[in-house]
Design an enzyme around this catalytic site. Sequence first.
Site, PDB file in Angstrom:
ATOM      1  N   HIS A  73      -4.305   6.266  -1.563  1.00  0.00           N
ATOM      2  CA  HIS A  73      -4.903   6.227  -0.225  1.00  0.00           C
ATOM      3  C   HIS A  73      -3.855   6.424   0.876  1.00  0.00           C
ATOM      4  CE1 HIS A  73      -8.794   5.869   1.450  1.00  0.00           C
ATOM      5  NE2 HIS A  73      -8.770   4.615   1.856  1.00  0.00           N
TER       6      HIS A  73
ATOM      7  N   ASN B  10      -9.719   1.900   7.730  1.00  0.00           N
ATOM      8  CA  ASN B  10     -11.100   1.918   8.217  1.00  0.00           C
ATOM      9  C   ASN B  10     -11.219   1.899   9.737  1.00  0.00           C
ATOM     10  OD1 ASN B  10     -11.678   1.885   5.521  1.00  0.00           O
ATOM     11  ND2 ASN B  10     -12.654  -0.118   5.520  1.00  0.00           N
TER      12      ASN B  10
ATOM     13  N   TYR C 129      -4.990  -0.006   9.896  1.00  0.00           N
ATOM     14  CA  TYR C 129      -5.636   0.033   8.589  1.00  0.00           C
ATOM     15  C   TYR C 129      -6.645   1.177   8.575  1.00  0.00           C
ATOM     16  CZ  TYR C 129      -3.186  -4.143   7.213  1.00  0.00           C
ATOM     17  OH  TYR C 129      -2.189  -5.023   6.914  1.00  0.00           O
TER      18      TYR C 129
ATOM     19  N   TYR D 183       0.806  -1.229   0.000  1.00  0.00           N
ATOM     20  CA  TYR D 183       0.000   0.000   0.000  1.00  0.00           C
ATOM     21  C   TYR D 183       0.836   1.275   0.000  1.00  0.00           C
ATOM     22  CZ  TYR D 183      -3.665  -3.225   1.531  1.00  0.00           C
ATOM     23  OH  TYR D 183      -4.551  -4.267   1.617  1.00  0.00           O
TER      24      TYR D 183
END
Length: 195
Positions: free
Chosen positions: A19, A66, A64, A14
């Site tokens: 993001h 969320n 993470y 990531y």
Amino acid sequence: MKLIIGLGNPGMEYQFTPHNLGFLAIDRIAENFGIRVNNRNCKALTGRGRVGDVEVVLAKPETYMNLSGMSVRELVEEYEADAQRDMIVIYDDLDLPYGSIRVRERGSAGGHNGVQSIIGALDTQEFLRIRIGIAPEFKLNDGASYVLSQLKKSQLPVVDQALDEAAEAVKIILSEGPAPAMTRFNRKKEPEDAE
């Protein structure tokens, strides 16, 4: 003590995705001000140092995206911070033009799951945020896939400039306050940005 929190997802896969611009902004601030972000604390990678005359904690939650609120709540409690006065959250925003910066003192999550998690964990929308635009030129069919896709080589100069501007916005906020930062970076006013 001021908390500067960048949002993203941990893990190499990531690292260079739209993001993760919040994480990359923290890395840029750390680089500019000689702060090492290598301590594990409050479910985040953290580092203490100074930005100008202000003592700060830089943080990259490792929960993470969320679940960012879990880490942010622990950081606020650990450092006895007032979210409205002492915290800046940096994150990507699909509703802003690619590479643009917007500074806001409050507001809804605007569909951003990480920010929604923070609002839920702290029970307030009253915290300063720096939004980095990631809206692509093309129409999105799947925003979730896009924000987790690798940045393209052609996007890197724009991203690099946006990270510099985010770091500069933090410096201005800490030294002069939010209003001068908003005047400088919120060039194109959008209806949702009006306070």
